[in-house]
Design an enzyme around this catalytic site. Structure first.
Site, PDB file in Angstrom:
ATOM      1  N   GLU A   1       0.832  -1.207   0.000  1.00 53.48           N
ATOM      2  CA  GLU A   1       0.000   0.000   0.000  1.00 53.48           C
ATOM      3  C   GLU A   1       0.864   1.253   0.000  1.00 53.48           C
ATOM      4  OE1 GLU A   1      -2.433   3.323   1.784  1.00 53.48           O
ATOM      5  OE2 GLU A   1      -0.502   2.483   2.369  1.00 53.48           O
TER       6      GLU A   1
ATOM      7  N   GLU B   1      -8.021   1.824   8.136  1.00 52.06           N
ATOM      8  CA  GLU B   1      -6.754   2.553   8.036  1.00 52.06           C
ATOM      9  C   GLU B   1      -6.512   3.352   9.315  1.00 52.06           C
ATOM     10  OE1 GLU B   1      -4.032   3.518   6.854  1.00 52.06           O
ATOM     11  OE2 GLU B   1      -3.800   2.830   4.785  1.00 52.06           O
TER      12      GLU B   1
END
Length: 356
Positions: A212, A235
């Site tokens: 990511e 997140e």
């Protein structure tokens, strides 16, 4: 937090996983979810845990957090045995000099330090200048290049040599909360869903994604593989309750006050309202922020995968992001799990999420 969950969190955080080198952490994740989910791994290294639901034409829900952390990669060994390196992900060169690090090579972990000229030997202008990362170096104690080459090689990943520590109350500090906090929540949701007395009306796919930090790469491929109707990305987000952060940038957000639910172009409005309403019904504290653009998270690529996905973000407030001393609240992690599990139970029809 139950002891077994905290032990899993500690193991996950302390396993090295710079982008492209995530497998030690992914092995921890895979072993943890294996007793209660159908586990698979793809060629990228993304790990999937699937739990089948009940009902006809049930929606496919993807829950994702990324396992990769920022770090470094060995680029060059000089004649004196010093290692020069480059950043993996967004590393602040202000904080690196004087840090202890671990080089993760084929022969095991090699400890080192990022050296720095003593302040006594620096000119005034040097003291005011940030040393670029490509001018910094790691000292592993080798006498020369030949000796260093017996321990490390070009391409080896490097992490800060710190792990999880408890602070006051339920606050903890570690490197890698961005975003192993997300992978942890994904695993805990899978565990709690598997323990429910009745199956959910959805097929759930919990994903610990990779790469990511270097371009949402694992999120892109895993979204294509799962092909979800609904997606929730877990997140971290900037906590603004520290003295030197401007609340005008990211809103008023504090650790220990619940997970964050952003709104904006990346967020399906119906799914957002379902999360917010579920939080109110279940008396789960949440905070709200606005993101008026695409987010730099796996939710961004998940939303635009194939024909589009109804996407939302559940974010954990975090202080000192992309440093070795990231700080969060364990209660925020647990409340994120509670919120997602409760929300999953209320999803029945994928057509509901088409904006009207």
């Amino acid at each position: 937090m139950r002891d077994a969950s905290f032990e899993f969190l500690q193991k996950l955080l302390e396993a090295p996983s710079p982008s492209g080198y995530e497998q030690p952490a992914q092995r921890i994740f895979r072993a943890y979810i294996a007793p209660f989910a159908q586990v698979s791994t793809d060629v990228m290294g993304n790990v999937f845990g699937a739990i089948e639901g009940i009902g006809v034409e049930r929606p496919r829900v993807m829950l994702v957090g990324h396992s990769d952390e920022i770090g470094f990669q060995v680029k060059y060994l000089d004649d004196n045995g010093f290692l020069y390196f480059a950043a993996i992900g967004g590393v602040d060169p202000h904080i690196t000099p004087g840090q202890r690090v671990n080089i993760h090579g084929c022969k095991g972990v090699v400890p080192g330090v990022i050296g720095k000229k003593p302040i006594h030997l620096m000119e005034t202008k040097e003291r005011e200048t940030v040393v670029k990362l490509d001018a910094q170096y790691i000292d592993i104690g080798a006498a020369n290049r030949k000796e260093a080459e017996t321990l490390v090689r070009v391409g080896d990943p490097v992490t800060f040599a710190v792990g999880l520590e408890k602070l006051h109350g339920d606050r903890v500090t570690s490197r890698g909360f961005d975003d192993k906090a997300g992978s942890f929540v994904v695993a805990e949701v899978l565990r709690q869903v598997a323990a429910l007395s009745a199956k959910l009306p959805v097929d759930l796919f919990g994903v610990s994604s990779v790469q990511e930090e270097v371009g949402l790469r694992g999120g892109t491929t895993s979204s294509y593989t799962v092909n979800p109707d609904i997606g929730i990305c877990v997140e971290v987000d900037f906590s603004t309750d520290q003295p030197d952060v401007d609340k005008k940038h990211n809103g008023e957000v504090g650790i220990g006050k619940g997970p964050i639910l952003p709104r904006g172009a990346n967020i399906n409005p119906v799914l957002f309202e379902l999360l917010a309403d579920t939080a109110a019904r279940e008396n789960i504290p949440v905070q709200f922020t606005g993101i008026p653009r695409a987010t730099g998270t796996d939710a961004n690529v998940m939303q635009i995968s194939r024909g589009g996905v109804a996407t939302a973000l559940v974010k954990i407030p975090l202080r000192y992001m992309h440093t070795p001393v990231e700080v969060l609240s364990l209660a925020d992690l647990e409340n994120a799990v509670r919120l997602i599990v409760a929300t999953l139970a209320r999803i029945t029809d994928k057509q509901t999420f088409i904006p009207s």
